[in-house]
Design a protein around this motif. Sequence first.
Motif, short mmCIF file in Angstrom:
data_model
loop_
_atom_site.label_atom_id
_atom_site.label_comp_id
_atom_site.label_asym_id
_atom_site.label_seq_id
_atom_site.Cartn_x
_atom_site.Cartn_y
_atom_site.Cartn_z
N TRP B 402 0.28 -1.28 23.63
CA TRP B 402 0.55 -2.66 23.22
C TRP B 402 -0.55 -3.15 22.28
N ALA B 403 -1.83 -2.92 22.70
CA ALA B 403 -2.96 -3.39 21.90
C ALA B 403 -2.99 -2.68 20.54
N THR B 404 -2.72 -1.38 20.55
CA THR B 404 -2.71 -0.62 19.30
C THR B 404 -1.64 -1.16 18.35
N LEU B 405 -0.45 -1.41 18.91
CA LEU B 405 0.65 -1.89 18.07
C LEU B 405 0.35 -3.31 17.56
N ARG B 406 -0.14 -4.16 18.46
CA ARG B 406 -0.43 -5.53 18.04
C ARG B 406 -1.49 -5.53 16.93
N ASP B 407 -2.56 -4.77 17.16
CA ASP B 407 -3.62 -4.72 16.16
C ASP B 407 -3.10 -4.20 14.82
N ALA B 408 -2.27 -3.16 14.89
CA ALA B 408 -1.74 -2.57 13.65
C ALA B 408 -0.86 -3.59 12.93
N LEU B 409 -0.03 -4.30 13.69
CA LEU B 409 0.86 -5.29 13.07
C LEU B 409 0.05 -6.42 12.46
N GLN B 410 -0.99 -6.86 13.20
CA GLN B 410 -1.83 -7.95 12.67
C GLN B 410 -2.57 -7.51 11.41
N PRO B 414 2.07 -9.02 6.35
CA PRO B 414 1.59 -10.15 5.53
C PRO B 414 1.89 -11.51 6.17
N TRP B 415 1.96 -11.62 7.50
CA TRP B 415 2.07 -12.92 8.14
C TRP B 415 1.36 -12.83 9.49
N GLN B 416 1.15 -13.97 10.16
CA GLN B 416 0.41 -13.95 11.42
C GLN B 416 1.30 -13.49 12.57
N VAL B 417 0.86 -12.44 13.24
CA VAL B 417 1.65 -11.85 14.32
C VAL B 417 1.08 -12.27 15.66
N GLU B 418 1.94 -12.81 16.53
CA GLU B 418 1.50 -13.11 17.90
C GLU B 418 2.26 -12.22 18.86
N ALA B 419 1.60 -11.77 19.93
CA ALA B 419 2.28 -10.89 20.87
C ALA B 419 1.82 -11.22 22.28
N PRO B 420 2.67 -11.83 23.10
CA PRO B 420 2.28 -12.08 24.48
C PRO B 420 1.95 -10.76 25.17
N PRO B 421 0.94 -10.79 26.05
CA PRO B 421 0.44 -9.52 26.62
C PRO B 421 1.34 -8.99 27.73
N GLY B 422 2.51 -8.47 27.38
CA GLY B 422 3.37 -7.91 28.41
C GLY B 422 4.56 -7.24 27.81
N LEU B 428 9.07 -9.64 16.50
CA LEU B 428 8.48 -9.99 15.22
C LEU B 428 9.38 -10.92 14.44
N PRO B 429 9.17 -12.24 14.59
CA PRO B 429 9.93 -13.15 13.74
C PRO B 429 9.26 -13.15 12.36
N GLY B 430 9.96 -12.69 11.38
CA GLY B 430 9.38 -12.59 10.04
C GLY B 430 9.61 -13.86 9.24
N PRO B 481 0.39 4.92 11.90
CA PRO B 481 1.11 5.39 10.69
C PRO B 481 2.53 4.82 10.59
N GLY B 482 3.19 4.64 11.72
CA GLY B 482 4.55 4.08 11.70
C GLY B 482 4.54 2.65 11.20
N VAL B 483 3.56 1.87 11.67
CA VAL B 483 3.46 0.47 11.24
C VAL B 483 3.15 0.40 9.75
N ARG B 484 2.32 1.33 9.27
CA ARG B 484 1.98 1.31 7.82
C ARG B 484 3.21 1.53 6.96
N ILE B 485 4.03 2.46 7.36
CA ILE B 485 5.26 2.71 6.59
C ILE B 485 6.13 1.45 6.60
N LEU B 486 6.28 0.88 7.81
CA LEU B 486 7.10 -0.32 7.94
C LEU B 486 6.55 -1.46 7.07
N ALA B 487 5.22 -1.62 7.12
CA ALA B 487 4.59 -2.72 6.37
C ALA B 487 4.82 -2.55 4.87
N GLY B 488 4.79 -1.30 4.42
CA GLY B 488 5.07 -1.03 3.01
C GLY B 488 6.47 -1.49 2.64
#
Lengths: 495, 495
Positions: B402-410, B414-422, B428-430, B481-488
């Motif tokens: 969860w932490a890895t994904l949240r950090d990667a998304l943040q 290109p927008w502020q990502v919030e993720a409740p801890p659970g 991801l509302p874009g 790496p998955g998040v990077r592709i998605l972010a691109g």
Amino acid sequence: MSARYPAPVARTRLSIERGTDKPLYRQLREALEHEIAAGALDPMRPLPSSRELARELGVSRNTVNTAYLELESEGFVEARPRSGLFVNRDMLRELRRGLPAAAVAEPVDWSRHLQALPDAGLPEIAKVRDWQSYPFPFVAGQVDVSSFPRLPWLRALREALEPAHLHDSLRDGVDEDDPMLVEELCRHVLPARGIEADPAQVLVTLGAQQGLDLLAHALVRPGSVVGVEEPGYLDARRIFLRAGATLRPIEVDGAGMVPPEDPAGLSLVHLTPSHHSPTNVTLSIARRRRLLALAATHDLLLVEDDYDSEFRYHGSPTPALKALPDSERVVYLGTFSKFLAPGLRLGYLVAAPELVEELRRLRRYRIRHASGHTQRAMALLIANGQYHRTVRRRRTQLAQRWATLRDALQAELPWQVEAPPGGVSIWLPGPPGLDCVELAAAALRQGVVVERGDIYFTDPERHRENLRLGFAAITPEAIVPGVRILAGLVRRQLG
Amino acid sequence: MSARYPAPVARTRLSIERGTDKPLYRQLREALEHEIAAGALDPMRPLPSSRELARELGVSRNTVNTAYLELESEGFVEARPRSGLFVNRDMLRELRRGLPAAAVAEPVDWSRHLQALPDAGLPEIAKVRDWQSYPFPFVAGQVDVSSFPRLPWLRALREALEPAHLHDSLRDGVDEDDPMLVEELCRHVLPARGIEADPAQVLVTLGAQQGLDLLAHALVRPGSVVGVEEPGYLDARRIFLRAGATLRPIEVDGAGMVPPEDPAGLSLVHLTPSHHSPTNVTLSIARRRRLLALAATHDLLLVEDDYDSEFRYHGSPTPALKALPDSERVVYLGTFSKFLAPGLRLGYLVAAPELVEELRRLRRYRIRHASGHTQRAMALLIANGQYHRTVRRRRTQLAQRWATLRDALQAELPWQVEAPPGGVSIWLPGPPGLDCVELAAAALRQGVVVERGDIYFTDPERHRENLRLGFAAITPEAIVPGVRILAGLVRRQLG
């Protein structure tokens, strides 16, 4: 103390106990929750920073942060960018609306929420639940657990969790069955019943019963007329009734179901051709052909419930109705319950691909699918030959018990007993004057569990001379002494 | 040749081949069946005795007897006391009625038998079925099989087949659950959610989904209005629709479901308080109390779908709605799917005893019960502590992902990502302009499986800016790496 924060609430109200089971952050969170609910914290001012509060209470900042995170995720407090944490005022309002005290005390009237089921009028099969604690359990539908293939089954379960199978055993299959089990059924199980099927015609179920339930919900609508065997399988009657059907009983004689002269109005017929439930007679080939012809001319669906076809003790099993030409309108139901164990809850059905697709759609929102692990283990058991070995071994055991029971009944009962060579029970139509209800109760008091035969008829009162004795769960040594006790009671009753 | 028997048919017509796979008795039986159907045997005269026929054909008497027994049990021939075996004339008549050739050729029109389901208008959750073959599977609802506790589970399965447990693992429980599993749930699983329940309040299911299906069928009738979260869990919508309900969407914000201002007309509300599906927000305590008050004043039932409450990564889990005072009208749904494996198909529900009794009655004619063996193994896993060890280990693993994904998304989006801890996914509302349908398709082409967020809304067209990323099935190394592709892809789409 920074001017930015109010005097910390901790000093006066928050108390933390050390040395209890409850973690500190949790005590803190509960104390804060209480303060918020009690309105003790000013919603206009930020809460103390975690550093502040940690120092005040002598706990770590992490403890305070964890408590704050929980309160935030539950909506007690809200973070405002660059201002800190604040009590959530919406939450305060909602807390204050609270519970109206009067409504709470009212007990729930469940009859307002629940409705009577359409099968409420049918008799319950009065099964003896703790049958295994009686010395002579002639019950049907249960198995003698000592004959379960423990080691081959455990080996199959273990193999199903090895890397090659792990994904298929554990995945959420959504609406899919284990492709390996479906393949094994098509290649190694159905051909023994004369059935050629491809995977699109097969659905895995939690036993023949789930097959019936899915069929009832796909095919029956209020007012549909469903033909059922008379006498016949009670569960099928209930399942079709619950789906809104009207039942039409169809007579069964020594050659199985008598094909109805006028099938007009019938939309579906449920039958047990291999071993009729409960009498064990086999449907004649001629009647099978006749039923298929009726199905074709009246667009009638036939549900062939083949729950124990493996257990035929002379000759080979009759080919299934589904194995005959022109059987597109036949749905075949099979199960692993009878020869392995009912507790595994695994079966299958074979039908036209269009119908299988619809049943799969229904099943997807009921249970998704049967356990993937159980399915893969069963596939492996079939593939490695243990399935067929187990069926053969069990058939030999049961043939012996069948012969022992038949011989004992023929020797002990004061009327001529006939028993078709198959199934897992013997049906005993007694002479007039026999009362199965009293007899079953009297036998139970002497440790003999037998089943009443009246309940399989639409009008049970008129059929109390029938009994049913199962022989799959009783040990062979208990058969003869059990029959002797029963015969004594029978003689006393017939006087 | 005895005068009593006609010239044996064997001489002229019956042919038996040796050295084929088909047993002799079976060949004989088929040849005789053919002769009977063809009318070649005189029904007024007895068939040759088994001794006669055996001698004629050069086979054993046993072979002939077996063939005769089969023909008799299927009604081709009948035994007359002291006269021998005769062709059954009823059978002959029925055989001659045969199949009308025209009807046979007609293909089955399944649309006549099947009807459209009431949920046909809802979107299918477009799950990628072969997600495990993609390098970056951000799927929800599946698990990484490498974290499954293989050995403890196999040990529990083996122990469940030892003498002390064998009967309970294999029996037909009819409508009963494994009493040991129910006991363990009451003593060791439900208390962790703050729920005190006795066995009469617990029902074992094939997963939370079966709980929903049983509830829908017990409580919903055509026209019932069921409140559902908006956005919300699609399966629940379908299940209630199929039972005939009208759905009323209820808004969800950052503190969970907004208690409806006017609940008049609602009979039941489905909600996911611990981690809202799909956004993962937690229902605030104040709203929980408010919903309970509404339930009491409007005699409204609340279905608390607690499908993944174990997975909270900061602090302790929120107590269940069912754990609060005055929660008689709450039905609690739990499952073992999320932390063990969805493929095991095991869950449970907690409700008032009156309701549990009714659900048990429904379940009895659908599937009877979940596998006894699986139930007992789960009971043993809980009793020996492995269950809780597994939950803790899995929670630690998931917290890290969860932490890895949240950090990667943040870091990448290109927008502020919030993720409740659970939970097991991040919502991801874009920004406006993001199109999840195109994005999910483009990502898939690069090996990244993400879920469209639009389908969780009543009007998907207006919510195409939402995405959902699951992190329970993906390996930790693949997350960044998955998040990077998605972010691109996101930047290209917004760009």
